[in-house]
Each structure stands twice: as C-alpha cells, then as structure tokens.
Design a protein around this motif. Structure first.
Motif, PDB file in Angstrom:
ATOM      1  N   THR A 551     120.722  -0.870 121.812  1.00  0.00           N
ATOM      2  CA  THR A 551     119.081  -0.466 122.022  1.00  0.00           C
ATOM      3  C   THR A 551     119.033   0.858 121.571  1.00  0.00           C
ATOM      4  OG1 THR A 551     120.012   0.345 124.128  1.00  0.00           O
ATOM      5  CG2 THR A 551     119.147  -1.775 124.067  1.00  0.00           C
ATOM      6  N   ALA A 552     119.951   1.675 121.021  1.00  0.00           N
ATOM      7  CA  ALA A 552     119.642   3.050 120.417  1.00  0.00           C
ATOM      8  C   ALA A 552     120.729   3.621 119.568  1.00  0.00           C
ATOM      9  CB  ALA A 552     119.214   4.129 121.782  1.00  0.00           C
ATOM     10  N   LYS A 581     106.374   1.378 113.911  1.00  0.00           N
ATOM     11  CA  LYS A 581     105.234   1.173 114.971  1.00  0.00           C
ATOM     12  C   LYS A 581     103.939   0.774 114.378  1.00  0.00           C
ATOM     13  CE  LYS A 581     103.950   6.000 115.622  1.00  0.00           C
ATOM     14  NZ  LYS A 581     104.180   7.057 116.326  1.00  0.00           N
ATOM     15  N   ASP A 608     111.920   7.516 116.867  1.00  0.00           N
ATOM     16  CA  ASP A 608     110.560   6.711 117.529  1.00  0.00           C
ATOM     17  C   ASP A 608     111.228   5.302 118.060  1.00  0.00           C
ATOM     18  OD1 ASP A 608     108.181   5.828 118.331  1.00  0.00           O
ATOM     19  OD2 ASP A 608     107.268   6.127 116.410  1.00  0.00           O
ATOM     20  N   ASP A 609     110.333   4.548 118.677  1.00  0.00           N
ATOM     21  CA  ASP A 609     110.910   3.186 118.770  1.00  0.00           C
ATOM     22  C   ASP A 609     110.545   2.339 117.865  1.00  0.00           C
ATOM     23  OD1 ASP A 609     111.930   3.879 121.272  1.00  0.00           O
ATOM     24  OD2 ASP A 609     109.985   3.418 122.240  1.00  0.00           O
ATOM     25  N   TYR A 610     111.704   1.248 117.297  1.00  0.00           N
ATOM     26  CA  TYR A 610     111.304   0.576 116.182  1.00  0.00           C
ATOM     27  C   TYR A 610     111.438  -0.926 116.888  1.00  0.00           C
ATOM     28  CZ  TYR A 610     111.586   4.791 113.022  1.00  0.00           C
ATOM     29  OH  TYR A 610     111.556   5.699 112.491  1.00  0.00           O
ATOM     30  N   ARG A 631     115.442   2.391 119.805  1.00  0.00           N
ATOM     31  CA  ARG A 631     115.203   3.747 119.868  1.00  0.00           C
ATOM     32  C   ARG A 631     116.022   4.489 118.979  1.00  0.00           C
ATOM     33  NH1 ARG A 631     113.272   6.294 125.410  1.00  0.00           N
ATOM     34  NH2 ARG A 631     111.635   4.995 124.722  1.00  0.00           N
ATOM     35  N   LEU A 633     116.959   8.432 117.873  1.00  0.00           N
ATOM     36  CA  LEU A 633     117.103   9.681 118.503  1.00  0.00           C
ATOM     37  C   LEU A 633     117.547  10.674 117.369  1.00  0.00           C
ATOM     38  CD1 LEU A 633     119.043   8.721 121.723  1.00  0.00           C
ATOM     39  CD2 LEU A 633     116.387   8.875 121.442  1.00  0.00           C
TER      40      LEU A 633
END
Length: 634
Positions: A551-552, A581, A608-610, A631, A633
């Motif tokens: 998830t990240a 986004k 960012d969130d992808y 996410r 980082l």
C-alpha cells in the motif's frame, strides 16, 4: 456280177447262214455253282464259284434277299441263315435259275472273358465258361495252340518270363475262324505273388470295406471268420478289383477278413494277414465323452497300438492291447465330436479302422472360474477390465459385478456382456472419487454358471495437501490370487507430461512442494501383476496461487522499500498500471520483475496517493482484477 465265181458264192452262203443264226432263240444252260465258305461270324464274306459254263456277263446272283448282282462276292453284315440263288440270262428271253436254301449260316460275334491264371513255374491256366461257341482255340504266343470246349481248363508252360501274347478265338464247328478273339499280354512268373491288403474299414452302417491291391491274373478268395467259428469263403476276387464290402449280421461279434490265393493252379494258398472289424460306440456323459470298441483278437506280438482320432485329427495313441475304452475330457459342451479308432500291426502296412461315431458333448458340472481376470485404469481415468475364458469352455453369457468397499455385499451394479468380448470399460465408475471392485462369472453352453471370482480391485490413489507438502495414500491391488509388486509413483504436470518417477512401496508417502513452481500436479501409481502392469486412477492436486499488493513505498535511496512491486505465486499473465490524481498513466508493465522506482519521465514523482490497477491469471486459469491506492512517501 456279184456271183461271178464259185469262190464268191461260197463266201456269200457263209455270211447268210451266220446272219440266220442271229435270229434263232438261245438254248437254255443248266445253272451250277458252289461256295467254299458257308459258316462264320458277321461280317462274313463269301465268293461263289460258277460251274454253269455260261459267259460270266450272263450270270447273276441273289444273296439272301439282296438285289441280284453280277459279282460273285458278297458280305453278310448281320447274323442269320441265308439262301443263294444263281440266275442265268434272266434279263433276256431264255435262261434258268438255281436257289439253294439255308446255304450260309452267319453268327453274331459275341465277346467273352476267359479266366486266366498265372501259376508258378511259368505255367498259365485258362478256362472259358462261355457256352456260345462250339469250342475255343488258345494260341500261346508262338509256342503252340490248344483247342478246348467251354469250362475245360487248358494249361501251358512258357519257356521264359518274358511278356507273352495270349490269343483266344471263339470257333464254331466247320466255320470260318473270324469270330471274336480275346487278346491279352501276360507275364509268366516263376513264383506266386502275395496280395497287398491295406485297409479294413468299418462304415457307419456297420458294413466292412476291405481295400487291397492284387497281382494281375492271380485269383484270391475273401474269407471271414466270426469269433471262433470256422472260416467261411465269401467271394473270389481278382485284378483289377480293389475293394470288397461285407455286411455282417451282428456288429457285436468280431469278424476277421482275410484273402488267400485260390487253389486253382493246384498250389498252396497264399494267406494274407487277417484283419478284424473294429466297431466303435461313443457316449456323451457329464463333462466327457466315453469311447468303447471291441478288442483285437489277434496275437499281442502282432499289435502296435490303437490310434484315436477326433474330428479327423489324431488325439492320442494307446499301446495296451487290452485297453478298449477311452474317456475324452477335453470337450466343450454342445460341440459335436466325431471319433474313429485305428489298430496298427507290426510287419504290415495294413490298418483296421473303426466306424465313425459322433456325439454332442454335455455336462452338468460347474465350470471353472474366469481366467486371467485383470483390472486397470486408463489414461482417461476409465476403469478397464480384461479376462480369458477357461480352455474348452463355450460361453453363452458373461457377467460383471461392480461394487464399492463400503457396500460390497449389499449393493452392486451388474453388467451383462456378450460372450465374444474379452474386455470392458465401466461407463459408470468414477475412480478418482471411489475405489471400485469387480467380480465375474459366466454361463456356459450347458446352462451351468461358473463360480464367481474373488473381488478384483484396482489401485485407488488419494492426495491431500498440507502447508508445505502433499500426502499420497494408495490401496493395494486386489485380485484374490496374485499380489502386485513394485509399486511406483508417477508425477505429471497438468498436461500429463511425466516429470518424475519414484518408488511407492508403502501405502503412504509425502512430497515436498514448498519450492515447486508448478501449481497443478497429477499423480498415478502402477504396479506389476504377473506379466501385466496395472494402473491406479489419477489423483490431481492444485496448489493455491496468490497476489499481494503493498500500500506504500518510499523511494528515498535508503535501500528500504525503495521501489514498488507485487508478491505472487504461480501467475502466468500480469498487467500493472499506475495513475496519478489527474488520471495520468505514469507507469505500466507486464513483467512481474519490473518494479516502479517512483519516477515519471525521468524525474522523481511527487509524494502523493496513486491509483494501482492489476490484472493477472494463474497456471490453472484463475483470474485476478484489483484496484487499490498506493502512497508514495518522500
């Protein structure tokens, strides 16, 4: 002047007298003739001798009722008694005739067959039983002649063993010898010859047929002897006769048939070996055919043995003279069998053969079990059975019983199979789910059921998956009589390509699959049963595939979670897409080894969130479609 002289007058007077004589009638002449040949066989030619003194041109003859002819020669073509008439000048104004009745006797030339016997010492004897002719003239080649009457015996000794021309004429008293003449080339012998008697065969109607070869011109006498009774003459035979048939009154008695040279030449008879009639009886009993025949009442020293034939093929030989029965157990019920028995003798080419007897075999005995009962499972996972019928069994119907171990004695599936088949595929069995066992029996041609075989069970294989390995368990092959040996485990891929083979001697084994890259496995066991190989069912194992998505991640160069990728097993297709986004595609790959390093167009992507989209398929066709947020980082 015509008469001018005495000389002319005399000439004229002579001419007038001669002419006057021409007008006077002829004086009649006395007919006279004789015939030298007046008896003989047709065709008989006679010639008449004329003694009338008349010019031959004025003499005519009538032979029997034939038309008059000038020729004195005539041939009578048919038998009869004929007159001859001489006619003189019958066509003019004068003449006479002479007819003699019954003057010529013409006989029919009838053939006859003499009895010619070749005796020892180059002596030949002849007898003619014909009574048509008055006597017979026998011409012994160029060694003289003999005149005999009917049924008289003429004898002559020739001077050598060379072939001789024997001629015999039928002759009438005071007749021309132009009748039938018998001719034969004979060969005188110094010593009598024995006959060759080859076979005495009993026919189905009980008659006895004697087969032989006879020397030419030597008579033989067929004789019989029933039991201990006196010898009795049956018939005289001679060349070219080759057989003789005799119908005995009682087939239960023993008849001997022999042939001996007759004493016609006043010589001792030549006795051939005696052959006795063989009479065979056959009875169909329960499970076998019994043969019985009359014993050979001849010296045991002359005996070689009995030969028993079944359907014209030699079945067995018996060397004991006193054995007169035989039991044939190698028979099939309702089959027709025909038997004959032959007796063979020492120092003789002759053979005695019995009558032919046929029976239809029957039995009330229980037939033996099915032979070579075998079961296996083929590559299509079908139960396959094979068997053989016992020797000499005619099967009407075959039966198979299918059972499972849980209800083996309470419920069963019965199959009715055509007797011509020797194999069967069970259409209802599911051997990957259950173990099946089979029993078999049959109905033979005599209406008897065989015993049911012991249960026949193929190898049943099961597989169970655990965390890091698989457990395989098998049953033993069961057939009730021959244990299987050398159990072997085979490992296949899903396309049944063999990958590995290993021993499977125990009923359970483990297989480590923790490091395998193959998701689906097919297992099968085989074993040796006698000369055959039996196979188990296919057991199939599917290992689970998986797809895990982080998830990240933090691509900051610290070598910890610096790139993004999935964790998976057994995937064969894969498609990864990553969007920002603003729904802009910033990374895409079909390779599981190709991971995103957090850059876009060569520059670090902002934290960012992808959005992540993944499509994948494993080795057995399972599909994955996933969408999640990732996410980044910094």
């Amino acid at each position: 002047m015509l008469f001018h002289s005495k000389r002319n007058f005399i000439w004229l007077f002579f001419q007038i007298m001669t002419c006057w004589a021409c007008f006077l009638p002829l004086q009649a002449q006395n007919p006279c003739f004789d015939v030298s040949t007046v008896k003989g066989c047709a065709p008989l030619t006679v010639t008449v001798g004329d003694c009338s003194g008349v010019s031959p041109n004025l003499v005519f003859y009538r032979f029997g009722n034939a038309r008059p002819q000038n020729s004195p020669t005539f041939t009578f073509e048919k038998a009869g008694v004929y007159a001859i008439t001489q006619l003189i000048n019958t066509g003019a104004s004068g003449g006479d005739s002479l007819r003699i009745e019954n003057l010529v006797t013409v006989y029919e030339s009838k053939p006859f067959t003499p009895e010619v016997y070749i005796c020892s010492g180059r002596r030949v004897e002849v007898r003619i039983s014909d009574t048509y002719y008055d006597f017979f003239k026998i011409i012994w080649d160029n060694e003289g002649e003999t005149i005999v009457e009917s049924n008289q015996i003429a004898s002559h000794v020739f001077d050598s063993d060379e072939p001789k021309n024997l001629r015999i004429k039928g002759v009438f008293e005071d007749a021309l010898e132009n009748c039938f003449e018998y001719q034969e080339v004979i060969v005188p012998i110094s010593t009598r010859l024995a006959a060759n008697f080859s076979l005495l065969e009993t026919q189905e109607d009980g008659s006895l047929v004697f087969t032989f070869e006879l020397p030419e011109n030597q008579p033989y006498q067929i004789r019989k002897k029933r039991g201990n009774q006196a010898t009795q003459d049956l018939e005289r035979v001679r060349f070219p006769r080759q057989n003789f048939t005799y119908q005995p009154n009682d087939s239960s008695s023993v008849y001997f048939l022999a042939a001996a040279g007759t004493e016609f030449c006043n010589e001792e008879a030549l006795q051939t070996p005696a052959l006795y009639g063989l009479f065979l009886e056959v009875e169909a009993l329960a499970g076998f055919n019994r043969l019985a025949w009359n014993p050979a009442l001849l010296p045991a020293t002359d005996f070689v043995g009995y030969q028993i034939y079944r359907n014209d093929q030699l079945l067995t030989e018996i060397r004991n003279l006193r054995t007169t029965t035989f039991e044939d157990f190698e028979v099939v019920c309702r089959q027709n069998y025909c038997y004959r028995v032959a007796a063979i003798w020492y120092d003789s080419a002759a053979q005695t053969v019995s009558n032919r007897r046929c029976v239809v075999a029957s039995s009330d005995a229980k037939p033996p079990e099915v032979d070579s009962f075998f079961v296996s499972i083929d590559s299509s996972n079908r139960v396959f059975l094979r068997w053989q019928y016992p020797q000499n069994q005619q099967v009407e119907q075959m039966y198979l019983l299918s059972q499972t171990p849980d209800d083996i004695y309470t419920r069963e599936q019965r199959f009715k199979i055509d007797s011509a088949r020797l194999d069967f595929f069970d259409p209802f069995a599911a051997p990957s789910l259950l173990q099946y066992c089979y029993r078999a029996f049959y109905l033979n041609a005599c209406g008897q059921y065989s015993d049911t075989t012991a249960a026949l069970c193929p190898i049943f294989l099961q597989v169970e998956r655990r965390e890091q390995d698989a457990i395989l368990q098998r049953t033993d092959y069961q057939n009730g009589f021959a244990p299987a040996r050398r159990y072997t485990l085979q490992l296949f891929d899903l396309d049944t390509v063999l990958i590995e083979t290993r021993s499977f001697s125990e009923n359970e084994t483990e297989i480590d699959l923790s490091q395998t890259e193959q998701q689906a496995w097919r297992f099968r066991t085989w074993a040796i049963v006698g000369q055959d190989t039996t196979f188990s069912n296919f057991a199939i194992l599917y290992l689970p595939s998986f797809l895990e998505i982080p998830t990240a991640f933090s691509p900051n160069g610290d070598s910890i979670n610096d790139d993004f990728g999935v964790v998976s097993r057994f995937l064969v297709s894969y498609h990864l897409q990553i969007f920002n986004k603003w729904n802009q595609l910033i990374f895409e790959t079909n390779d599981l080894e190709n991971r995103w390093d957090g850059t876009f167009e060569g520059r670090p992507a902002p934290a960012d969130d992808y959005t992540v989209l993944i499509k994948a398929t494993d080795q057995v066709g399972k599909s994955y479609q996933k969408a999640t947020l990732l996410r980044l980082l910094r």
